[in-house]
Motif scaffolding. Sequence first.
Motif, PDB file in Angstrom:
ATOM      1  N   VAL A 141       0.755  -1.167   0.066  1.00 14.36           N
ATOM      2  CA  VAL A 141      -0.119  -0.140  -0.107  1.00 14.36           C
ATOM      3  C   VAL A 141       0.702   1.279  -0.054  1.00 14.36           C
ATOM      4  N   SER A 164      -8.755   5.161   0.012  1.00  9.19           N
ATOM      5  CA  SER A 164      -7.722   4.410   0.329  1.00  9.19           C
ATOM      6  C   SER A 164      -8.261   2.950   0.258  1.00  9.19           C
ATOM      7  N   LEU A 165      -7.689   1.793   0.916  1.00 10.70           N
ATOM      8  CA  LEU A 165      -8.169   0.314   0.660  1.00 10.70           C
ATOM      9  C   LEU A 165      -8.718  -0.270   1.780  1.00 10.70           C
ATOM     10  N   HIS A 198     -13.064  -2.882  -6.662  1.00 10.97           N
ATOM     11  CA  HIS A 198     -12.451  -3.745  -6.028  1.00 10.97           C
ATOM     12  C   HIS A 198     -11.437  -4.738  -6.927  1.00 10.97           C
ATOM     13  N   ILE A 221      -9.677  -6.908  -2.060  1.00 12.87           N
ATOM     14  CA  ILE A 221      -9.359  -5.530  -1.655  1.00 12.87           C
ATOM     15  C   ILE A 221     -10.483  -4.493  -2.159  1.00 12.87           C
ATOM     16  N   TRP A 223     -11.595  -0.485  -2.857  1.00 15.34           N
ATOM     17  CA  TRP A 223     -11.368   0.770  -2.629  1.00 15.34           C
ATOM     18  C   TRP A 223     -12.450   1.712  -1.717  1.00 15.34           C
ATOM     19  N   TYR A 224     -12.270   2.407  -1.090  1.00 18.67           N
ATOM     20  CA  TYR A 224     -13.132   2.701   0.076  1.00 18.67           C
ATOM     21  C   TYR A 224     -12.964   4.146   0.307  1.00 18.67           C
ATOM     22  N   ARG A 231     -17.932   2.605  -0.275  1.00 18.00           N
ATOM     23  CA  ARG A 231     -17.133   1.866  -1.335  1.00 18.00           C
ATOM     24  C   ARG A 231     -17.232   2.940  -2.492  1.00 18.00           C
TER      25      ARG A 231
END
Length: 261
Positions: A141, A164-165, A198, A221, A223-224, A231
């Motif tokens: 990351v 972020s993730l 994702h 994973i 993306w958030y 999401r």
Amino acid sequence: MFSSRHALCIARRPLPATRHHNRTFISGSSIKSLQDAFRDPSSPFHIPPGSTGPASPDELPADSHTTRQSSPILTAHVGGSASQNDQPDPAVQARATLISLGYDADSLWEQSIVWGHHDAFRHVNNAHYLRFIESGRMHWVIKVGNLLGGEKRAQAMLAGQGVSLILKSINVNFRRPVTFPDTLLIGQKAIVSSSRTHFTLASAAYSYAQQTIVADSEGVIVWYDYDTLKRCDPGDETWRVLKEEMGSEVREGQGRPGNGR
């Protein structure tokens, strides 16, 4: 209590043979001479890999000569010593193997195994692998963040600020038991599909001692957006970095959450 007769018998008891040989192999009492003695297959201090050492420092195994001569690890060299130069560097071999399998070269994480990682079954407890993989994932990351916006963006991603993730799910395949002492090299590689929210992050743990992959994993994973707690699609530039600069593998049907989006 011992009688004088017993004391005389004990005094006359010969010292173990290894003590007579010590002077040959530790002359000078230097660290180097001790190391040479441990490496020399003709030394009473030498214990070949895979064999069992003596029960005490004064005991020389009865089959020690046979073990030393027949050990497949030892090779004949001038002077009768085994050369360390013939053995590949396990760290170099681990790195080369994971890179050849597509794992990102810049985010490889070296994880030392400590005695406390063991459980009652005398191997590294399975739960620890999730932590090992997590540490490797965070280094991955950091690299993504640096590519997207430098150190500031990387720190924001680690702190859960902005986009972020987040880890949705993960599985681990335990291929071989690991024991102390050892070091694992943890690698990461992304597997992307047509999804815009994702992807899958594959991980592998390579053992220096066993010189092979001992566990592998795949995590979904997402993306958030930590500001809106939803999401999100991180945008074209982020996907370009992930696919082109991070060398992601493209594979449809990977990292798909349960609702199919």
